[in-house]
Motif scaffolding. Structure first.
Motif, PDB file in Angstrom:
ATOM      1  N   THR A   1      -7.788   2.098   0.712  1.00  0.00           N
ATOM      2  CA  THR A   1      -6.608   2.946   0.567  1.00  0.00           C
ATOM      3  C   THR A   1      -5.574   2.373  -0.395  1.00  0.00           C
ATOM      4  OG1 THR A   1      -5.009   4.215   1.853  1.00  0.00           O
ATOM      5  CG2 THR A   1      -5.396   1.949   2.556  1.00  0.00           C
TER       6      THR A   1
ATOM      7  N   ILE B   1      -7.961   7.367   9.824  1.00  0.00           N
ATOM      8  CA  ILE B   1      -7.628   7.284   8.397  1.00  0.00           C
ATOM      9  C   ILE B   1      -6.583   8.354   8.100  1.00  0.00           C
ATOM     10  CG2 ILE B   1      -8.492   7.500   6.033  1.00  0.00           C
ATOM     11  CD1 ILE B   1     -11.209   6.512   7.069  1.00  0.00           C
TER      12      ILE B   1
ATOM     13  N   THR C   1      -6.682   3.293  -3.905  1.00  0.00           N
ATOM     14  CA  THR C   1      -6.631   4.742  -4.117  1.00  0.00           C
ATOM     15  C   THR C   1      -5.196   5.220  -4.265  1.00  0.00           C
ATOM     16  OG1 THR C   1      -8.689   5.071  -2.904  1.00  0.00           O
ATOM     17  CG2 THR C   1      -7.241   6.971  -3.118  1.00  0.00           C
TER      18      THR C   1
ATOM     19  N   THR D   1       0.826  -1.197   0.000  1.00  0.00           N
ATOM     20  CA  THR D   1       0.000   0.000   0.000  1.00  0.00           C
ATOM     21  C   THR D   1       0.863   1.251   0.000  1.00  0.00           C
ATOM     22  OG1 THR D   1      -1.712  -1.156   1.236  1.00  0.00           O
ATOM     23  CG2 THR D   1      -1.842   1.241   1.202  1.00  0.00           C
TER      24      THR D   1
ATOM     25  N   THR E   1      -5.854  10.678   2.554  1.00  0.00           N
ATOM     26  CA  THR E   1      -7.038  11.216   1.891  1.00  0.00           C
ATOM     27  C   THR E   1      -6.637  11.792   0.539  1.00  0.00           C
ATOM     28  OG1 THR E   1      -6.707  13.316   3.055  1.00  0.00           O
ATOM     29  CG2 THR E   1      -8.298  11.778   4.022  1.00  0.00           C
TER      30      THR E   1
ATOM     31  N   ASP F   1      -8.700   3.000   6.118  1.00  0.00           N
ATOM     32  CA  ASP F   1      -9.662   3.446   5.121  1.00  0.00           C
ATOM     33  C   ASP F   1     -11.063   3.227   5.671  1.00  0.00           C
ATOM     34  OD1 ASP F   1     -10.243   0.673   4.648  1.00  0.00           O
ATOM     35  OD2 ASP F   1      -8.718   0.575   3.082  1.00  0.00           O
TER      36      ASP F   1
END
Length: 365
Positions: free
Chosen positions: A336, A246, A339, A42, A249, A232
């Motif tokens: 996440t 979280i 994203t 990630t 963003t 997330d």
């Protein structure tokens, strides 16, 4: 530089929340005395990795050889490539290892095990064990486990499992139950291999939910987890962390206004089209809109539609806002990992609106 100065969409990472999440995981595993091999699939950032490795032995997990090359170039040698290896990739692994890396690979395939053993520079290898997810791996009691081990011979380093099915849990009791099944399956596989005369050094398990909520890790030598770093909306829904934890963003700009809605410049390409929260109690659409400070002052303002480069936020009627075109918001993501994959850098803050650092990411395979 301030957040208002950034181009949009941009990926924002709150360093303070990141550090809080790292400390939470470190405490969870410290009570078991088991080290963490953080999964960097990630984060994909050496700056995040250095923070995640504080107090840990120094090994990491990756999901691409591009990550392995990147992290080894930044001085991290002990790397588990936790995706089933193909024979065609063994030369690339061997080259990285010859240049100072110590990459461990993974297989659940007898023919691939033979190819590993026949390679001029065979890497240390883990056998993937399926403990309930039903994705990759052989069962702890499967005859293939011993066949693969025999083919690997001295290249066998141990076993690895991943409880991806923990994402179907909805409370701590669920996570603890799945964690125990994961632990038991990995340990049983290791026991069978030892009973057959094989040396098993590594017994690796992990997912963020099971790492945090396991009641016992007896027999486990390391735990892998990754999404816990950033969190997330989905992980908040299943109880891995609180929604205020979280850390990552997406900064976006208002590009249009409609009654009860805002059009923003973060669509599927910037947010992903992951809809994981659709299966939870609270469906967050394609993300939850926050103010530029990352606070939920917009109430239940949800990205209901995600086109390629456009997002449509449905405003909460209980939190009326009037924002001009050009105003900036932040979107908390559903997933996440998905994203972050769309972005090549983090704009790092420390809880305020000042960008204190820019941390590059590695993408690709």
């Amino acid at each position: 530089m301030k957040l208002t100065d950034l181009p949009t969409p941009s990926l924002v990472l709150d360093r303070g929340i990141l550090l809080h999440n790292l400390a939470t995981m470190a405490r969870a595993l410290a009570r078991h005395g088991v080290p963490l091999r953080p999964h960097m699939k990630t984060a994909k950032s050496i700056d995040v990795a250095r923070l995640a490795l504080v107090g840990q032995p120094g090994g990491i997990t990756v999901s691409t050889l591009a990550e392995a090359e990147y992290f080894s170039a930044h001085g991290i040698a002990d790397i588990l490539y936790a995706v089933g290896i193909t024979p065609q990739k063994l030369d690339q692994v061997a080259k990285l290892n010859q240049n100072g890396a110590a990459i461990i690979v993974l297989t659940d395939d007898p023919d691939t095990a033979s190819a590993i053993a026949a390679h001029p520079a065979p890497p240390r290898t883990l056998i993937e064990v399926d403990t309930g997810e039903g994705r990759g791996g052989v069962g702890p009691h499967d005859a293939a486990l011993l066949d693969i081990a025999a083919r690997l011979g001295p290249n066998l380093a141990g076993v690895m499992t991943h409880a991806g099915h923990s994402y179907a849990g909805r409370n701590i009791a669920d996570m603890a139950r799945i964690a125990e099944a994961e632990r038991h399956g990995a340990v049983r596989a290791a026991e069978r291999l030892r009973e057959a005369g094989h040396t098993v050094q590594i017994v690796s398990m992990g997912s963020s939910p099971t790492a945090l909520h396991a009641a016992s890790l007896v027999g486990i030598t390391e735990v892998r987890a990754g999404v816990y770093m950033f969190g997330d909306l989905f992980q908040a829904e299943i109880g891995t962390h609180a929604i205020e934890d979280i850390a990552m963003t997406v900064l976006t700009s208002v590009i249009g206004r409609r009654p009860g809605k805002l059009l923003v410049d973060a669509g599927g390409m910037a947010l992903s089209k992951d809809r994981s929260t659709e299966a939870t109690t609270h469906d967050y659409g394609f993300g939850l809109a926050l103010d530029i400070a990352g606070k939920p002052t917009l109430g239940n303002a949800i990205v209901r539609k995600a086109y390629q480069e456009h997002g449509v936020i449905e405003l909460d009627p209980q939190y009326p806002v009037s924002l001009p075109v050009g105003a900036k918001l932040r979107i908390a993501p559903n997933h996440t990992c998905m994203t972050a994959a769309a972005h090549d850098r983090y704009y790092v803050t420390d809880g305020g609106d000042e960008v204190v650092a820019i941390w590059p990411r590695v993408n690709g395979w």
